[in-house]
Design a protein around this motif. Sequence first.
Motif, PDB file in Angstrom:
ATOM      1  N   GLY A   2       4.964  -5.365   5.363  1.00  0.00           N
ATOM      2  CA  GLY A   2       4.288  -5.589   4.016  1.00  0.00           C
ATOM      3  C   GLY A   2       4.562  -4.632   3.050  1.00  0.00           C
ATOM      4  N   ARG A   3       4.058  -4.578   1.805  1.00  0.00           N
ATOM      5  CA  ARG A   3       4.621  -3.794   0.780  1.00  0.00           C
ATOM      6  C   ARG A   3       3.639  -2.404   0.992  1.00  0.00           C
ATOM      7  N   LEU A   4       4.211  -1.392   1.327  1.00  0.00           N
ATOM      8  CA  LEU A   4       3.446   0.078   1.586  1.00  0.00           C
ATOM      9  C   LEU A   4       2.952   0.541   0.190  1.00  0.00           C
ATOM     10  N   PHE A   5       1.833   1.045   0.420  1.00  0.00           N
ATOM     11  CA  PHE A   5       0.848   1.400  -1.163  1.00  0.00           C
ATOM     12  C   PHE A   5       1.556   2.889  -0.788  1.00  0.00           C
ATOM     13  N   VAL A   6       2.286   3.541  -1.551  1.00  0.00           N
ATOM     14  CA  VAL A   6       2.994   4.811  -1.748  1.00  0.00           C
ATOM     15  C   VAL A   6       2.725   5.478  -3.025  1.00  0.00           C
ATOM     16  N   ILE A   7       2.050   6.614  -2.908  1.00  0.00           N
ATOM     17  CA  ILE A   7       1.835   7.423  -4.261  1.00  0.00           C
ATOM     18  C   ILE A   7       3.106   8.279  -4.548  1.00  0.00           C
ATOM     19  N   GLU A  10       4.532  14.137  -8.689  1.00  0.00           N
ATOM     20  CA  GLU A  10       5.685  15.029  -9.495  1.00  0.00           C
ATOM     21  C   GLU A  10       5.682  16.420  -9.586  1.00  0.00           C
ATOM     22  N   LYS A  46      -4.778  18.927  -0.718  1.00  0.00           N
ATOM     23  CA  LYS A  46      -4.526  17.601  -0.806  1.00  0.00           C
ATOM     24  C   LYS A  46      -3.168  16.966  -0.485  1.00  0.00           C
ATOM     25  N   VAL A  48      -0.783  13.183   0.336  1.00  0.00           N
ATOM     26  CA  VAL A  48      -1.173  11.692   0.146  1.00  0.00           C
ATOM     27  C   VAL A  48      -0.242  11.071   1.122  1.00  0.00           C
ATOM     28  N   THR A  51      -1.423   8.497   7.220  1.00  0.00           N
ATOM     29  CA  THR A  51      -2.744   7.847   7.832  1.00  0.00           C
ATOM     30  C   THR A  51      -3.399   8.791   8.951  1.00  0.00           C
ATOM     31  N   VAL A  73       3.077   7.404   6.251  1.00  0.00           N
ATOM     32  CA  VAL A  73       2.955   5.925   6.251  1.00  0.00           C
ATOM     33  C   VAL A  73       4.084   5.290   6.072  1.00  0.00           C
ATOM     34  N   GLY A  74       5.294   5.828   5.688  1.00  0.00           N
ATOM     35  CA  GLY A  74       6.524   5.362   5.744  1.00  0.00           C
ATOM     36  C   GLY A  74       7.059   5.038   7.153  1.00  0.00           C
TER      37      GLY A  74
ATOM     38  N   GLU B 273       9.167 -11.076   5.346  1.00  0.00           N
ATOM     39  CA  GLU B 273       7.587 -10.994   5.018  1.00  0.00           C
ATOM     40  C   GLU B 273       7.332 -11.659   3.799  1.00  0.00           C
ATOM     41  N   TRP B 275       5.257 -11.336   0.534  1.00  0.00           N
ATOM     42  CA  TRP B 275       4.391 -10.116  -0.087  1.00  0.00           C
ATOM     43  C   TRP B 275       3.442 -10.577  -1.144  1.00  0.00           C
ATOM     44  N   ARG B 486      -2.382   1.120   5.136  1.00  0.00           N
ATOM     45  CA  ARG B 486      -1.249   1.512   4.742  1.00  0.00           C
ATOM     46  C   ARG B 486      -0.520   0.548   3.626  1.00  0.00           C
ATOM     47  N   VAL B 488      -0.364  -2.641   0.377  1.00  0.00           N
ATOM     48  CA  VAL B 488      -0.766  -3.262  -0.552  1.00  0.00           C
ATOM     49  C   VAL B 488      -1.500  -4.497  -0.271  1.00  0.00           C
ATOM     50  N   ASN B 532      -1.058 -10.240   3.441  1.00  0.00           N
ATOM     51  CA  ASN B 532      -0.906  -9.187   2.305  1.00  0.00           C
ATOM     52  C   ASN B 532      -1.363  -9.872   0.907  1.00  0.00           C
ATOM     53  N   ASP B 549       2.734 -10.904   6.675  1.00  0.00           N
ATOM     54  CA  ASP B 549       3.959 -10.357   7.256  1.00  0.00           C
ATOM     55  C   ASP B 549       4.757 -11.319   8.141  1.00  0.00           C
TER      56      ASP B 549
END
Lengths: 129, 580
Positions: A2-7, A10, A46, A48, A51, A73-74, B273, B275, B486, B488, B532, B549
Amino acid sequence: MGRLFVITLEGNLYSCKYCKTHFALSDDIISKSFHCKYGSAYLFNKVVNVTVGDKEDRVMMTGIHTVVDVFCVGCGSLVGWKYEAAREESQKYKEGKVILERFKVLGPDGSEYIPESFMAGPGSDSDDV
Amino acid sequence: MGGVEHEDPPLKRVKVSYEESDSFSSNASIRELARCLSNNSMARPLESQGDDKVVGVKGVVKKVELVRIIAEALYSLGYEKTGAHLEEESGIPLHSAVVNLFVKQIIDGEWNESLATLHNIGLMDENIVKLASFVILEHKFFELLDGEKIMDALKTLRTEIAPLCVHINRLHELSSLIVSPSQTALDGTSAQRLRIRSRKKLLEELKTLLPSTVMIQEKRLVLLVEQALDLQRDACRFHNSLVDEMSLLTDHQCGRDYIPSQTLQILQEHSNEVWFLQFSHNGEYLASSSSDCLVIIWEGKLDGRISLKHRLSGHQKPVSYISWSPDDHQLLTCGVEEAVRCWDTASGECLNVYEKSGLGLTSCAWAPDGRRIFCGVTDKSVCMWDLEGKDVKCWKGQKTIRISDLGISSDGKQLITVCKENIISLFEWESNSEKFIEEDHTIISFALSNDSKFLLVSLSNQELHLWNIDGTVMLVAKYKGHKHSRLVVRSCFGGLEQAFIASGSEDSQVYIWHRVSGELILTLPGHSAAVNCVSWNPANPHMLASASDDRTIRLWGLDQVNMTQNGEHSNGVCYCKGAT
């Protein structure tokens, strides 16, 4: 997966050694005097893109704490732990903060950390100032 | 002594005298009364079944009122004879004789007489009498003006209207009309028709002024029935039926079977997958994107099956967001931190590529007029392009984060982006004003309702928050139960009038909540990996699509087997296949 939610962060940041996911800024370091099996570890205010695992009670150098393991998470690699609860009053300041093992992350300049030796000592924790 | 023989309860003796003196009561009611009293010596005579004052089980409907509004309903439906017959047979007049006289005098235009009758009606509130008199005299004034009787009109104004001391402003307006009458003279018959028609309007206005016990409101019975239907519909938890002819004959209640819950079709054309997916506005097409960098446009056929229409290739990165043009003729696709491409739906051709050199685009949206597009850029700015690719406007600064969605309100005025991890910005780009939604946890994605009044925000603590963004920004509801930690995972509004919320989840199920109550209604298993994205067909409230997925898209619809057993009535409550 799936598409990882990554912050994206900077500034001077610490990122995962294996997949370069951003974890924390050097401004958020509370203390650098922690230790773990692989050497040095830093306490961050902090963090980010991580998990958490299951809660467990661990005996540390400064006493018994309730901690959860923290994973990237990656790539899923174990990068440290987070303090959920501390038994002693003097250790309460650690609650909610995250430890990142220096060996598992890249520093602000992209540098790696090579541990001098693997400590066979009492194990993790410290900063009992 | 010895008078103990008749140990009759005193009530029975009372009943006997009642029978003798009351010449109206029929035998039936006496028998009923006796039965009640013998069964229960504590019977209260007023509320027993033999009494004529109330109707119905609950005892709240007064018989006199019911008959009066039925009579009014008959008259307004045009059944004059039946109405009159009902009044006669029941002995309950619709309006008292005085009121009937009043009405006749208004219709005949006998103004002075009607004013006298008005006072005779016996209204308690002096103010109402004055207001009603004003309205009648105002009408008289207009008719006099129409008939060119200026002096009489003036006299009315001075001696009759002015002393009432109500509606002073209106009084001034009327006096100015004497000086400059704007109507031209009409010929005899049409003027008369006009007068009678407007006298009916006067009557209607008087009905609203006078208390409802004196004159029954127009179509009161129909109004009450409509209220009952509204209540039934509001109480229907799963209301999602298109077959919306609510019948008066049975109570309305949808079962769970009107919400999509069965997999009707599995689409397996993606090689990796899936999305993102979204139905077009007209519900005829579905567009989906996958981590294999392809976008597929699917088409819905007449038999309800969906089939592949076009494969759109060209992106070098997976497409994270798709936006249909308002007329559905074009499609915008955004590659992750790459370029935005515009495609033609019918031919599948790539019409345009929008990029910024050295930077990547992170999100895209169509303006509601279909002539411009908005894109989020990796340098945190938002850009507006016209269709030829000309860069029209750029908003710099912390406007959007890399992983943010982009939304546009339906009036095209507000740009919605996640400007910081836990803050959504509602940016009115023309007036340069901004509103914020601040959350306690990191915001993952959001979805906008069709009317652009609500925003559904997905948070990292695995909750969905519904915010009202129309006017003051306010949290309205929360939805929980699904899992995401994890990825979106996207959610959407859907169903009839968007009464439901649907979401994907990392535990491979689709979750559906009832929007108003926040209750989790259904979880749909079927996928073998994280779901997803979900999209509910805007034109068909019974169709839902989910992307997973596991490389498939599932189309969910109604449970066909149970639907065919529909249509059984029992004791006035029709369950559209009883829900468990």
